[in-house]
Scaffold this active site. Sequence first.
Site, PDB file in Angstrom:
ATOM      1  N   GLY A  20       4.056 -64.695  18.549  1.00  9.54           N
ATOM      2  CA  GLY A  20       3.095 -64.823  19.637  1.00  9.54           C
ATOM      3  C   GLY A  20       2.871 -66.263  20.042  1.00  9.54           C
ATOM      4  O   GLY A  20       2.833 -66.593  21.232  1.00  9.54           O
ATOM      5  N   ARG A  24       4.974 -71.565  17.114  1.00  7.49           N
ATOM      6  CA  ARG A  24       5.705 -70.898  16.035  1.00  7.49           C
ATOM      7  C   ARG A  24       7.177 -70.779  16.403  1.00  7.49           C
ATOM      8  O   ARG A  24       8.057 -70.879  15.540  1.00  7.49           O
ATOM      9  CB  ARG A  24       5.127 -69.505  15.776  1.00  7.49           C
ATOM     10  N   ARG A  43       4.824 -72.767  31.594  1.00  8.93           N
ATOM     11  CA  ARG A  43       3.491 -72.376  31.121  1.00  8.93           C
ATOM     12  C   ARG A  43       3.310 -72.682  29.630  1.00  8.93           C
ATOM     13  O   ARG A  43       2.492 -72.056  28.951  1.00  8.93           O
ATOM     14  CB  ARG A  43       3.211 -70.896  31.401  1.00  8.93           C
ATOM     15  N   ARG A  87       9.914 -58.829  16.680  1.00  8.50           N
ATOM     16  CA  ARG A  87       8.621 -59.502  16.708  1.00  8.50           C
ATOM     17  C   ARG A  87       8.281 -59.947  15.298  1.00  8.50           C
ATOM     18  O   ARG A  87       8.368 -59.168  14.342  1.00  8.50           O
ATOM     19  CB  ARG A  87       7.535 -58.572  17.246  1.00  8.50           C
ATOM     20  N   SER A  90       1.523 -61.831  12.649  1.00  8.84           N
ATOM     21  CA  SER A  90       0.527 -61.493  11.625  1.00  8.84           C
ATOM     22  C   SER A  90      -0.165 -60.186  11.983  1.00  8.84           C
ATOM     23  O   SER A  90      -0.092 -59.713  13.113  1.00  8.84           O
ATOM     24  CB  SER A  90      -0.512 -62.615  11.498  1.00  8.84           C
ATOM     25  N   ASP A 204      -4.959 -61.019   6.997  1.00  4.07           N
ATOM     26  CA  ASP A 204      -6.351 -60.738   6.650  1.00  4.07           C
ATOM     27  C   ASP A 204      -6.510 -59.243   6.425  1.00  4.07           C
ATOM     28  O   ASP A 204      -5.637 -58.450   6.798  1.00  4.07           O
ATOM     29  CB  ASP A 204      -7.299 -61.227   7.751  1.00  4.07           C
ATOM     30  N   ARG A 217      -0.473 -68.787   5.072  1.00  8.93           N
ATOM     31  CA  ARG A 217       0.097 -68.188   6.279  1.00  8.93           C
ATOM     32  C   ARG A 217       1.452 -68.819   6.598  1.00  8.93           C
ATOM     33  O   ARG A 217       2.396 -68.120   6.960  1.00  8.93           O
ATOM     34  CB  ARG A 217      -0.862 -68.366   7.461  1.00  8.93           C
TER      35      ARG A 217
END
Length: 238
Positions: A20, A24, A43, A87, A90, A204, A217
Amino acid sequence: MSIHIGAEPGQIAPYVLMPGDPLRAKWIAENFLEDAKQYTDVRNMLGFTGTYKGMEISAQGSGMGLPSFSIYCTELLKDYDVQSVIRVGSAGAMHEHVKIRDVVLAQGACTDSNLNQLRFEGIDFAPIADFELLQAAYGVGQDRGTSMHVGNIFSSDSFYNDRSELVSRTSEYGVLAVEMEAAALYTLAAKYARKGLAIVTVSDHLITGEETSAQERQESFGDMVEMALETIVAVHGV
């Protein structure tokens, strides 16, 4: 050249990892791909192409949520002839047996989004993963000793959801975790007859309230990225 990605033909590989966060995607390119080159910053949704074990692979940010993911995934499949999208992201665990830092391979994706309701005019389309990618990812995970689960996840339209009862209700039916993009990936992969898989790491826990640290993470995300890359090699490598 597409509207939102803007890459030239040939700049994007047939196989793409989609986190996302666009940073990353940059991190994946810098740490896992050789000779990576940036092909878009439109963008600030960054995209890169490099090689992994001799295979051309791209990393493309998607933004958060099904609408944003749908824009970038549609253009990858329609305008750049991408064959497989994984994909990597998290998720929040919804079952006590799913632990922090575990990996979930999304076999299917429930959603509360109206995107598919509008598309199918009231029919409950069931977005599911490509079996070949899913099977390969499971084998890679077993070889690596990854603590993982295979099952249904929930692609939510809302990050801050006021309807907490949906968590308990969907978990009663075996839904393992919640995220915000997989249902769009599986629907679009079906539309364009391509391969799609969501591999998510539990950051989480919605039941216990546990959370991973920033360092945890990063480490767990790296393990997941390697798993996704090895899955692409297993399915598409020579």
